[in-house]
Design an enzyme around this catalytic site. Sequence first.
Site, PDB file in Angstrom:
ATOM      1  N   LYS A  96       0.808  -1.225   0.000  1.00 50.80           N
ATOM      2  CA  LYS A  96       0.000   0.000   0.000  1.00 50.80           C
ATOM      3  C   LYS A  96       0.840   1.273   0.000  1.00 50.80           C
ATOM      4  O   LYS A  96       0.402   2.295  -0.516  1.00 50.80           O
ATOM      5  CB  LYS A  96      -0.947   0.014   1.208  1.00 50.80           C
ATOM      6  CG  LYS A  96      -2.115  -0.951   1.066  1.00 50.80           C
ATOM      7  CD  LYS A  96      -3.074  -0.814   2.227  1.00 50.80           C
ATOM      8  CE  LYS A  96      -4.286  -1.712   2.033  1.00 50.80           C
ATOM      9  NZ  LYS A  96      -5.256  -1.594   3.122  1.00 50.80           N
ATOM     10  N   ASP A 132     -10.212   2.696   2.236  1.00 48.11           N
ATOM     11  CA  ASP A 132     -10.310   2.051   3.552  1.00 48.11           C
ATOM     12  C   ASP A 132     -10.975   2.981   4.576  1.00 48.11           C
ATOM     13  O   ASP A 132     -11.916   2.595   5.268  1.00 48.11           O
ATOM     14  CB  ASP A 132      -8.919   1.649   4.060  1.00 48.11           C
ATOM     15  CG  ASP A 132      -8.356   0.448   3.322  1.00 48.11           C
ATOM     16  OD1 ASP A 132      -9.143  -0.385   2.837  1.00 48.11           O
ATOM     17  OD2 ASP A 132      -7.122   0.341   3.226  1.00 48.11           O
ATOM     18  N   TYR A 249     -13.587  -8.964  10.764  1.00 46.17           N
ATOM     19  CA  TYR A 249     -14.851  -9.401  10.172  1.00 46.17           C
ATOM     20  C   TYR A 249     -14.924 -10.904   9.937  1.00 46.17           C
ATOM     21  O   TYR A 249     -15.920 -11.396   9.408  1.00 46.17           O
ATOM     22  CB  TYR A 249     -15.154  -8.637   8.876  1.00 46.17           C
ATOM     23  CG  TYR A 249     -14.148  -8.822   7.771  1.00 46.17           C
ATOM     24  CD1 TYR A 249     -13.157  -7.877   7.564  1.00 46.17           C
ATOM     25  CD2 TYR A 249     -14.199  -9.928   6.933  1.00 46.17           C
ATOM     26  CE1 TYR A 249     -12.225  -8.018   6.549  1.00 46.17           C
ATOM     27  CE2 TYR A 249     -13.290 -10.090   5.918  1.00 46.17           C
ATOM     28  CZ  TYR A 249     -12.300  -9.136   5.735  1.00 46.17           C
ATOM     29  OH  TYR A 249     -11.386  -9.301   4.719  1.00 46.17           O
TER      30      TYR A 249
HETATM   31  P1  NAD Z   1      -1.544  -4.458  11.284  1.00 43.02           P
HETATM   32  O1  NAD Z   1      -0.683  -5.604  11.657  1.00 43.02           O
HETATM   33  O2  NAD Z   1      -1.113  -3.473  10.262  1.00 43.02           O
HETATM   34  O3  NAD Z   1      -1.874  -3.602  12.620  1.00 43.02           O
HETATM   35  C1  NAD Z   1      -2.279  -4.169  13.837  1.00 43.02           C
HETATM   36  C2  NAD Z   1      -1.804  -3.252  14.955  1.00 43.02           C
HETATM   37  O4  NAD Z   1      -2.347  -3.727  16.179  1.00 43.02           O
HETATM   38  C3  NAD Z   1      -0.277  -3.246  15.129  1.00 43.02           C
HETATM   39  O5  NAD Z   1       0.162  -1.903  15.193  1.00 43.02           O
HETATM   40  C4  NAD Z   1      -0.055  -3.993  16.424  1.00 43.02           C
HETATM   41  O6  NAD Z   1       1.087  -3.528  17.125  1.00 43.02           O
HETATM   42  C5  NAD Z   1      -1.329  -3.709  17.168  1.00 43.02           C
HETATM   43  N1  NAD Z   1      -1.707  -4.697  18.172  1.00 43.02           N
HETATM   44  C6  NAD Z   1      -1.811  -6.032  18.006  1.00 43.02           C
HETATM   45  N2  NAD Z   1      -2.276  -6.602  19.130  1.00 43.02           N
HETATM   46  C7  NAD Z   1      -2.498  -5.599  20.016  1.00 43.02           C
HETATM   47  C8  NAD Z   1      -3.010  -5.542  21.332  1.00 43.02           C
HETATM   48  N3  NAD Z   1      -3.405  -6.658  21.978  1.00 43.02           N
HETATM   49  N4  NAD Z   1      -3.095  -4.339  21.958  1.00 43.02           N
HETATM   50  C9  NAD Z   1      -2.700  -3.216  21.310  1.00 43.02           C
HETATM   51  N5  NAD Z   1      -2.219  -3.209  20.050  1.00 43.02           N
HETATM   52  C10 NAD Z   1      -2.132  -4.379  19.398  1.00 43.02           C
HETATM   53  O7  NAD Z   1      -2.943  -5.095  10.894  1.00 43.02           O
HETATM   54  P2  NAD Z   1      -4.131  -4.398  10.060  1.00 43.02           P
HETATM   55  O8  NAD Z   1      -3.885  -4.583   8.617  1.00 43.02           O
HETATM   56  O9  NAD Z   1      -4.325  -3.028  10.590  1.00 43.02           O
HETATM   57  O10 NAD Z   1      -5.357  -5.342  10.421  1.00 43.02           O
HETATM   58  C11 NAD Z   1      -5.887  -5.396  11.727  1.00 43.02           C
HETATM   59  C12 NAD Z   1      -7.203  -6.157  11.686  1.00 43.02           C
HETATM   60  O11 NAD Z   1      -8.139  -5.435  10.888  1.00 43.02           O
HETATM   61  C13 NAD Z   1      -7.090  -7.544  11.043  1.00 43.02           C
HETATM   62  O12 NAD Z   1      -7.920  -8.435  11.755  1.00 43.02           O
HETATM   63  C14 NAD Z   1      -7.639  -7.345   9.650  1.00 43.02           C
HETATM   64  O13 NAD Z   1      -8.212  -8.519   9.123  1.00 43.02           O
HETATM   65  C15 NAD Z   1      -8.713  -6.307   9.928  1.00 43.02           C
HETATM   66  N6  NAD Z   1      -9.064  -5.494   8.774  1.00 43.02           N
HETATM   67  C16 NAD Z   1     -10.369  -5.317   8.522  1.00 43.02           C
HETATM   68  C17 NAD Z   1     -10.756  -4.534   7.462  1.00 43.02           C
HETATM   69  C18 NAD Z   1     -12.209  -4.344   7.182  1.00 43.02           C
HETATM   70  O14 NAD Z   1     -12.542  -3.938   6.068  1.00 43.02           O
HETATM   71  N7  NAD Z   1     -13.099  -4.587   8.141  1.00 43.02           N
HETATM   72  C19 NAD Z   1      -9.794  -3.904   6.661  1.00 43.02           C
HETATM   73  C20 NAD Z   1      -8.455  -4.093   6.965  1.00 43.02           C
HETATM   74  C21 NAD Z   1      -8.086  -4.891   8.038  1.00 43.02           C
END
Ligand code: NAD
Length: 307
Positions: A96, A132, A249
Site C-alpha cells: 500500500k 479504507d 470481520y
Molecule cells: P496491522 O498488523 O497493520 O496492525 C495491527 C496493529 O495492532 C499493530 O500496530 C499492532 O502492534 C497492534 N496490536 C496487536 N495486538 C495488540 C493488542 N493486543 N493491543 C494493542 N495493540 C495491538 O494489521 P491491520 O492490517 O491493521 O489489520 C488489523 C485487523 O483489521 C485484522 O484483523 C484485519 O483482518 C482487519 N481489517 C479489517 C478490514 C475491514 O474492512 N473490516 C480492513 C483491513 C483490516
Amino acid sequence: MNAVAETWQAPAPGAVSVGAAPTGSHKLLLGLIGAGIQQSLTPAMQEEEARAQGLRLYYQLIDLDVTRSDAGALPTLLTAARTMGFAGLNITFPCKQAVIPLLDELSDEARAMGAVNTVVFRGGRLIGHNTDGSGWAWGFHRALPDADLACVVLLGAGGAGSAIAHAVLRMGAQRLRIVDSDATRAQHLADALNALYGRRAEGATDIAAALQGATGLIHATPTGMTKLPGLPLPAHLLQPSLWVSEVVYFPLETELLAAARARGCRVVDGGTMAVGQAVGAFEHFTGLAADPARMERHFRRLIADRA
Ligand code: NAD
C-alpha cells in the site's frame, strides 16, 4: 503527482471498457496485488456487483506469496496489468505504501494517509485512491449516524487503524487517543495526524486510562479473528455509554462485539468497513454507482458460507 478530488467523476460512457469488447459490452479486467490473499472475498464481491449491473468483470488475484515475490515486483506487475488492458487494481499488504512512487496521481485521501488500496488506470495514467478510511466512515455513519465523536479511543495503529484514524478525524472527532502495543507506532500516527488535522490526537499506553471519559472505541488489532481468538481488552472496561466499532470481520460476531453488546454498548461490526471499501473501489473502477445494500447482502452470504 497531482492530487485529484476524492469525488471521482464518472468517465464518459464506454471509457471504462477495456480489451476486446465483443458486441460492444463492457469487459473489465481487475486484480488484487498483495501477499497471502487466497482467501480474499474481493474478487467475488466485485464480480457479483458487476454481474448485477450487466457488466462483464474478471477479477484476478496476484498473490506475492504464490509467485514468491515481494513489493519489489510492483513495477513489473503494474506494467503487465497496463499492457493487458486492466481497468484497475486493488492493493493490499505489503504494497500500500510501496505503490505510491509508481503512480501518476493521488487522491487527497490517499496522499494524506500515505497509503493506496485502489489504483485506477485512466487515459494511460495510474491514479491512486484509498477507500479504507472512507469505507469505514460510510459503514460507521450508516450504522450509528448519531454517534458521539467527542472523545474516541483507537486500539491498534497499523494499516486499518491508521486509515480509520484519518477518517474519524475527518468526520469531526474532537479527541483521538491511540493505543498500540507498539507505543512508538501509536505516537507516530498521532504526530502525523496532528500535523494534518490540528492537535486532536495523542498516543496513549494504558487502555484503561485512555477509555476514561471516552465516548467510543474503535478496535483495529487482529485480536478476535478466528485464528487469533480472544478479547483485546478487559470486558469490564466496556461501559454502556461507549459505542464500539470493530474491524475484524472473520468472524463477524467477535468476542469483543459479544462482550460489548452484553454490557449495553451500541456496536458496529467489521463487515461494514469491508463492504464500504469495496463499494468505493467498485465506483472508482467502473464510474458507476454500486448498490451498497446488495453488496452487503452478498458479503454477508460469503462470510456465512465460509463460516
Ligand atoms: P496491522 O498488523 O497493520 O496492525 C495491527 C496493529 O495492532 C499493530 O500496530 C499492532 O502492534 C497492534 N496490536 C496487536 N495486538 C495488540 C493488542 N493486543 N493491543 C494493542 N495493540 C495491538 O494489521 P491491520 O492490517 O491493521 O489489520 C488489523 C485487523 O483489521 C485484522 O484483523 C484485519 O483482518 C482487519 N481489517 C479489517 C478490514 C475491514 O474492512 N473490516 C480492513 C483491513 C483490516
